[in-house]
Design a protein around this motif. Structure first.
Motif, mmCIF file in Angstrom:
data_model
loop_
_atom_site.group_PDB
_atom_site.id
_atom_site.type_symbol
_atom_site.label_atom_id
_atom_site.label_comp_id
_atom_site.label_asym_id
_atom_site.label_seq_id
_atom_site.Cartn_x
_atom_site.Cartn_y
_atom_site.Cartn_z
ATOM 1 N N LYS A 1 0.229 4.835 -4.435
ATOM 2 C CA LYS A 1 -1.029 5.404 -4.051
ATOM 3 C C LYS A 1 -1.850 4.237 -3.625
ATOM 4 O O LYS A 1 -1.823 3.389 -4.293
ATOM 5 N N LEU A 2 -2.806 4.587 -2.360
ATOM 6 C CA LEU A 2 -3.813 3.522 -2.119
ATOM 7 C C LEU A 2 -5.108 3.874 -2.608
ATOM 8 O O LEU A 2 -5.698 4.835 -2.273
ATOM 9 N N GLU A 3 -5.567 3.229 -3.720
ATOM 10 C CA GLU A 3 -6.795 3.293 -4.217
ATOM 11 C C GLU A 3 -7.891 2.612 -3.534
ATOM 12 O O GLU A 3 -8.041 1.409 -3.393
ATOM 13 N N LEU A 4 -8.730 3.174 -2.527
ATOM 14 C CA LEU A 4 -9.994 2.620 -2.003
ATOM 15 C C LEU A 4 -11.114 3.408 -2.371
ATOM 16 O O LEU A 4 -11.170 4.532 -2.386
ATOM 17 N N ASN A 5 -12.129 2.515 -2.342
ATOM 18 C CA ASN A 5 -13.439 3.266 -3.027
ATOM 19 C C ASN A 5 -14.274 3.061 -1.497
ATOM 20 O O ASN A 5 -14.875 2.404 -0.964
ATOM 21 N N GLU B 1 -7.579 -3.262 1.872
ATOM 22 C CA GLU B 1 -7.890 -3.626 0.350
ATOM 23 C C GLU B 1 -8.795 -4.843 0.322
ATOM 24 O O GLU B 1 -9.663 -4.946 -0.333
ATOM 25 N N ASN C 1 -12.189 -3.782 1.307
ATOM 26 C CA ASN C 1 -12.744 -2.892 0.304
ATOM 27 C C ASN C 1 -13.119 -3.881 -0.894
ATOM 28 O O ASN C 1 -14.284 -3.532 -1.500
ATOM 29 N N THR D 1 -17.638 -0.183 1.444
ATOM 30 C CA THR D 1 -17.222 1.100 1.238
ATOM 31 C C THR D 1 -17.295 1.956 2.473
ATOM 32 O O THR D 1 -16.844 3.195 2.664
ATOM 33 N N CYS E 1 -3.693 7.132 1.426
ATOM 34 C CA CYS E 1 -5.230 7.577 1.224
ATOM 35 C C CYS E 1 -5.737 8.506 2.060
ATOM 36 O O CYS E 1 -6.331 8.019 3.206
ATOM 37 N N GLU F 1 -8.575 10.039 1.981
ATOM 38 C CA GLU F 1 -9.799 9.879 2.390
ATOM 39 C C GLU F 1 -10.146 8.997 3.366
ATOM 40 O O GLU F 1 -11.302 8.693 3.664
#
Ligand code: PEP
Ligand code: MN
Length: 380
Positions: free
Chosen positions: A2-6, A153, A156, A161, A194, A196
């Motif tokens: 999973k790609l976690e980006l804020n 990444e 970010n 953001t 991702c 979003e």
């Protein structure tokens, strides 16, 4: 994975004037007059939300026009004051970032030739620490999803953001109708990892010519991409860079008018019911496909044992040839895409070989060997 980006949703940081979101402007800022005229004509169409212009151009060969440089930032500033359009430029190093920020540029993008290089991306990320500005990251030149993800990444990680991606296609050795192969599956994979993350499409750099731009633009929207970056020039025929792929502002407006906006979901009950029915049918067929594959693999297992007990090799090129030829003519009769059928049969065949290799070696074989063996047969 999973790609976690804020990240913040696109609509919270970009005022979209018209659906779909269109970022447009010349490939390069050439003269103050060219930029201002183009900007005014684009603004007048009412279709454009952001004005783009290349100020520093990464060129394949030295000696070609490498961008007008810092002076162009002042022209962009003026274009923004006169048209009210926010501006976007490509940055490729820390100095570009500093100058663009000082000139009040609203959005930065990282070009395909920079995304390929983690040092470059990190330098840009470091220059962006503590800054609140939207950044769009184009895919790298080569079809490497990890490089694209890595760049997102890094940016970010610097605290940006207001982040998005731009799909501009991938360089390939084979000559095709496109300047850069779309390879949609890579953008789809990024979206899946991702959901979003806003992804825009750049039909200009995918197509390399004006004619295909409407087709790619529509396809991008049908794949639920959030917007388009399209190059436009007051007179594309005399553009200093990418002349073949730029539209006049009038052509851009016409293109925007012709695009069909389809919703990812519909609230209409009849539609929802019909879709649910069709999906049920598909699920049933998928179950059957898997059952049939399992039956096929069970027979493959028996063949493997039989070959092992009779000291016969696993690979018989003639047999594979026969399967793929028969498959191709059947696929044609069924109106199935040939390329798809070929890939599907290859995958099934490769799994069959892996299974037989396992049996032949009493389960001691590494998976990789079977996969390699298959590649060899298919190519021979
Ligand atoms: C551009 O947008 O003009 C450009 C140089 O694009 P890319 O980085 O996609 O080649
Ligand atoms: Mn260009």
């Amino acid at each position: 994975m999973k790609l976690e980006l804020n990240i913040q949703p696109l609509s919270t940081w970009l005022n979209i004037k018209n659906e779909p979101l269109i970022i447009s402007g010349p490939c390069s800022a050439e003269t103050e007059e060219q930029l201002l005229t183009t900007a005014h004509l684009l603004a007048a169409t009412g279709k454009v939300s952001v004005l783009r212009a290349g100020i520093w151009k990464p060129r394949t060969r030295p000696g070609e026009f490498e961008g007008i440089g810092s002076i162009g930032l002042q022209w962009l500033k003026r274009a923004k004051e006169e048209t009210g359009l926010p501006t976007a430029v490509e940055v490729a190093n820390a100095k570009h970032v500093e100058e663009a920020l000082a000139a009040g540029v609203d959005i930065l993008w990282i070009g395909a030739r920079s995304t390929v290089n983690p040092f470059t991306v990190q330098e840009i990320a470091d220059a962006l620490k503590g800054v609140d500005i939207p950044v769009l990251v184009k895919n790298p030149i080569n079809p490497d999803l990890q490089l694209w993800i890595g760049a997102l990444e890094r940016i970010n990680g610097a605290g940006i953001t207001k982040l998005g991606a731009i799909h501009r296609g991938f360089s390939s050795y084979e000559k095709t109708s496109f300047r850069n192969e779309p390879m949609w599956e890579l953008a789809i994979q990024l979206k899946t990892l991702c959901p979003e993350l806003p992804i825009l499409n750049d039909p200009s750099h995918i197509c390399g010519n004006r004619e295909l731009i409407p087709y790619i633009s529509q396809k991008a929207l049908d794949l639920d991409m959030q917007g388009l970056m399209i190059e436009a020039h007051v007179d594309p025929s005399v553009a200093w860079t990418d002349a073949k792929q730029q539209l006049t502002p009038a052509a851009l407006a016409e293109l925007a008018d012709r695009l069909t906006i389809r919703e990812p979901e519909s609230a209409n009950e009849v539609f929802v019911d019909k879709l649910a029915d069709l999906r049920k049918d598909i699920d049933k067929i998928d179950d059957l496909l898997l059952q049939k594959l399992a039956e096929r693999m069970a027979i493959v297992g028996k063949i493997g044992e039989y070959k092992r007990d009779n000291q016969v090799t696993i690979l018989q090129v003639n047999r594979w040839d026969a399967i793929s030829k028969k498959g191709a003519s059947f696929a044609k009769a069924l109106k199935l895409d040939l390329n798809f059928t070929e890939k599907f049969l290859e995958l099934v065949h490769s799994e069959s070989i892996r299974k037989q290799t396992e049996i032949m070696n009493d389960g001691k074989v590494e998976e990789g060997i079977a996969a390699e063996a298959h590649t060899d047969t298919v190519q021979s």
